[in-house]
Structures are given as structure tokens and as C-alpha cells.
Scaffold this active site. Structure first.
Site, PDB file in Angstrom:
ATOM      1  N   CYS A 175      -0.494  -1.598  -3.780  1.00 11.85           N
ATOM      2  CA  CYS A 175       0.012  -0.411  -4.475  1.00 11.85           C
ATOM      3  C   CYS A 175      -0.528  -0.311  -5.904  1.00 11.85           C
ATOM      4  CB  CYS A 175       1.539  -0.377  -4.457  1.00 11.85           C
ATOM      5  SG  CYS A 175       2.194  -0.302  -2.778  1.00 11.85           S
ATOM      6  N   ARG A 198      -1.144  10.746   1.304  1.00 14.33           N
ATOM      7  CA  ARG A 198       0.170  10.402   0.750  1.00 14.33           C
ATOM      8  C   ARG A 198       0.040  10.064  -0.727  1.00 14.33           C
ATOM      9  NH1 ARG A 198      -0.414   5.270  -0.415  1.00 14.33           N
ATOM     10  NH2 ARG A 198      -1.525   3.867   1.005  1.00 14.33           N
ATOM     11  N   GLY A 199       1.197   9.888  -1.387  1.00 18.24           N
ATOM     12  CA  GLY A 199       1.196   9.368  -2.740  1.00 18.24           C
ATOM     13  C   GLY A 199       0.967   7.868  -2.732  1.00 18.24           C
ATOM     14  N   LEU A 214       6.435   2.369   0.216  1.00 19.09           N
ATOM     15  CA  LEU A 214       6.888   3.744   0.439  1.00 19.09           C
ATOM     16  C   LEU A 214       5.862   4.723  -0.108  1.00 19.09           C
ATOM     17  CD1 LEU A 214       9.120   5.892   1.053  1.00 19.09           C
ATOM     18  CD2 LEU A 214      10.025   5.405  -1.221  1.00 19.09           C
ATOM     19  N   THR A 243      -2.378   0.107   0.428  1.00 19.70           N
ATOM     20  CA  THR A 243      -1.466  -0.826   1.084  1.00 19.70           C
ATOM     21  C   THR A 243      -2.077  -1.272   2.398  1.00 19.70           C
ATOM     22  OG1 THR A 243       0.861  -1.261   1.617  1.00 19.70           O
ATOM     23  CG2 THR A 243      -0.063   0.825   2.414  1.00 19.70           C
ATOM     24  N   LEU A 272       7.477   4.825   5.263  1.00 21.78           N
ATOM     25  CA  LEU A 272       7.730   3.508   4.680  1.00 21.78           C
ATOM     26  C   LEU A 272       7.270   2.412   5.625  1.00 21.78           C
ATOM     27  CD1 LEU A 272      10.640   1.865   5.873  1.00 21.78           C
ATOM     28  CD2 LEU A 272      11.257   4.255   5.577  1.00 21.78           C
ATOM     29  N   SER A 273       7.116   1.218   5.060  1.00 23.72           N
ATOM     30  CA  SER A 273       6.827   0.040   5.871  1.00 23.72           C
ATOM     31  C   SER A 273       7.679  -1.120   5.384  1.00 23.72           C
ATOM     32  CB  SER A 273       5.340  -0.327   5.807  1.00 23.72           C
ATOM     33  OG  SER A 273       4.942  -0.603   4.476  1.00 23.72           O
TER      34      SER A 273
END
Length: 255
Positions: free
Chosen positions: A202, A99-100, A172, A104, A185-186
Site C-alpha cells: 500500500c 481502485r484507490g 481495503l 497490494t 477488501l482482503s
């Protein structure tokens, strides 16, 4: 879950050459979104499953939202810097993903929603999808009297005011492959926040991370998850589609 320079999403550099002729072509109608409740599931299992789902998609494959709670795990985005993991022997596993975004944490008491969306069929730009996801989170938090905002250049959702002003409450990150998204997302509901102290969340040193409980919200995980699903559907397909969701789509029994 922007263009390639946006940290929210990681486009697949090979998408234009590796896609089969059928992959994510644009049929005339948008198919309804299926919501799947996966309970507590190890991160690796979800990661493998959503990649396989995306690779196997055809023009007739409907979009899905997977709602899950993970055992403790750190995930590092494909351009992430391992130096943002500050405590190497924390006992929490680290998984490098596609992912980008940077690093996290996922753990019990946090809602994770994976969005398996055909952007081509919906004629959506990635930036538009990201904005709709962010708006769904903001609306979800507002339902519990929590005001939150976006931050330019800083993926996620942040507390708007008060003692925890600027603290991060939702993350995200997306991957786009063959015109289709995965990851998602979280939202931190009520969780042990100490693992966030072992990372630069992040990629931001010293960034405070909070959950809904620490802001005074008393709703439980399942209630917030149902609200989030409704808001995601409303922002993807409109308020009518959200209102028409069958009760089964909001129950933790269809995994």
C-alpha cells in the site's frame, strides 16, 4: 473498498456526466444483499465481471458481496506508483486497476470480498461505507481473539499490540462509479507472506504484513469467510439482517 483525496476510494471523475438517467437512482426500499461464493478465480475475471456488473446496474439491481480466493497477483491502484513493486521479475503478474490505493498482493489463503453497493440508494457517504467495512473486519478478527485497529491516513486494518504491533493484516480499496462501489477488501488468513516482501504494501516501505495464522489463530479460510460475511451484512443492514441470512448464503456452493 471518502472524498477524492482519501486513498481508500477512487471516485469516477466522469460519473456526473456519463451516468445514464437510470443508473443507481434511489428507489424507496433497500434491497437485500446477495452473497456469491466464487471459489478460486483469476483476478482479471473478477475485475472484468465487477466492472460489467456496475455498468449494467439499474434502480432494481440488488447489492452483492462476492467472496473469492485469487491465484497470486499484484494489483496497483489507479494513482499507484510502479516503483512500489521492488522485484520486477518475481514471477507474480501485476495488474493495473481502477481502485484507490497503491500496490497490494492477493494469493491463496487470503479472503477477498468485493462489495457491489449502491451508495445512492442507501444514502451512504463513501467515508461511511469505508468505516463500516473496516468495522466488519475488526469485528471478524475479534471473533478469533485478535485485536486490530485503523490507522489515520493508512488504509487497511493493523495489529493493535504484541510482537507484530502495527503490522497490516487486511487491505481495503474501492472504486465509486455512478454512485455505486466495486472492489473491496482482503483479509490474510493463512498464506505465503513472502510475496509481500517484494512490494511496499500500500505504498509504505518496510511495512510488515501478517496473517491470522502467524498471530496464533487456527480458523480455516471458509470459517473466517463466513464470519466476515456475517459482519459485513450486520454493518451494512443491521444485526437482524445478519441473523436472518439463509444458510445458503454462507455456503461455498452458490457460485
Amino acid at each position: 473498498m471518502p472524498p477524492a483525496s482519501d486513498a481508500h476510494a477512487a471516485p469516477d471523475a466522469a460519473a456526473s456526466t456519463s451516468a445514464s438517467p437510470q443508473s443507481c437512482a434511489a428507489p424507496p426500499d433497500t434491497l437485500p444483499v446477495t452473497v456469491r461464493w466464487l471459489g478460486e478465480t483469476p483476478y482479471d475475471a473478477c475485475f472484468d465481471a465487477m466492472r460489467a456488473f456496475t455498468d449494467a446496474r439499474t434502480p432494481d439491481t440488488g447489492d452483492e458481496i462476492w467472496v473469492v480466493e485469487h491465484p497470486p497477483v499484484y494489483t496497483l491502484g489507479q494513482a499507484g506508483n510502479p516503483a512500489h513493486l521492488l522485484v520486477a521479475d518475481s514471477g507474480v503478474p501485476l495488474v493495473k486497476v481502477d481502485r484507490g490505493g497503491q500496490i497490494t498482493y492477493h494469493g491463496p489463503g487470503q479472503i477477498v470480498a468485493y462489495l457491489l453497493i449502491d451508495l445512492r440508494r442507501r444514502k451512504l457517504m463513501v467515508r461511511t461505507l469505508v468505516t463500516r467495512i473496516e468495522q466488519a473486519v475488526i469485528e471478524t478478527l475479534a471473533a478469533y481473539n485478535l485485536a486490530s485497529v485503523r490507522k489515520a491516513g493508512a488504509p487497511g486494518i493493523y495489529v493493535e499490540s504484541g510482537p507484530h504491533h502495527g503490522a497490516k493484516i487486511a487491505a481495503l480499496g474501492l472504486k465509486i462509479r455512478n454512485g455505486c462501489s466495486y472492489h473491496g477488501l482482503s483479509v490474510n488468513v493463512k498464506m505465503d507472506l513472502r510475496p509481500f516482501l517484494a512490494i511496499n504494501p500500500c505504498g509504505y516501505a518496510g511495512l510488515e504484513t501478517v496473517d491470522m495464522a502467524s498471530l496464533g489463530a487456527t480458523a480455516d479460510w471458509h470459517e473466517v469467510a463466513r464470519t466476515l460475511v456475517r459482519r459485513l451484512i450486520a454493518n451494512l443492514d443491521g444485526a437482524t439482517a445478519a441473523a436472518a441470512l439463509p444458510q445458503q448464503a454462507l455456503e461455498q456452493s452458490n457460485d
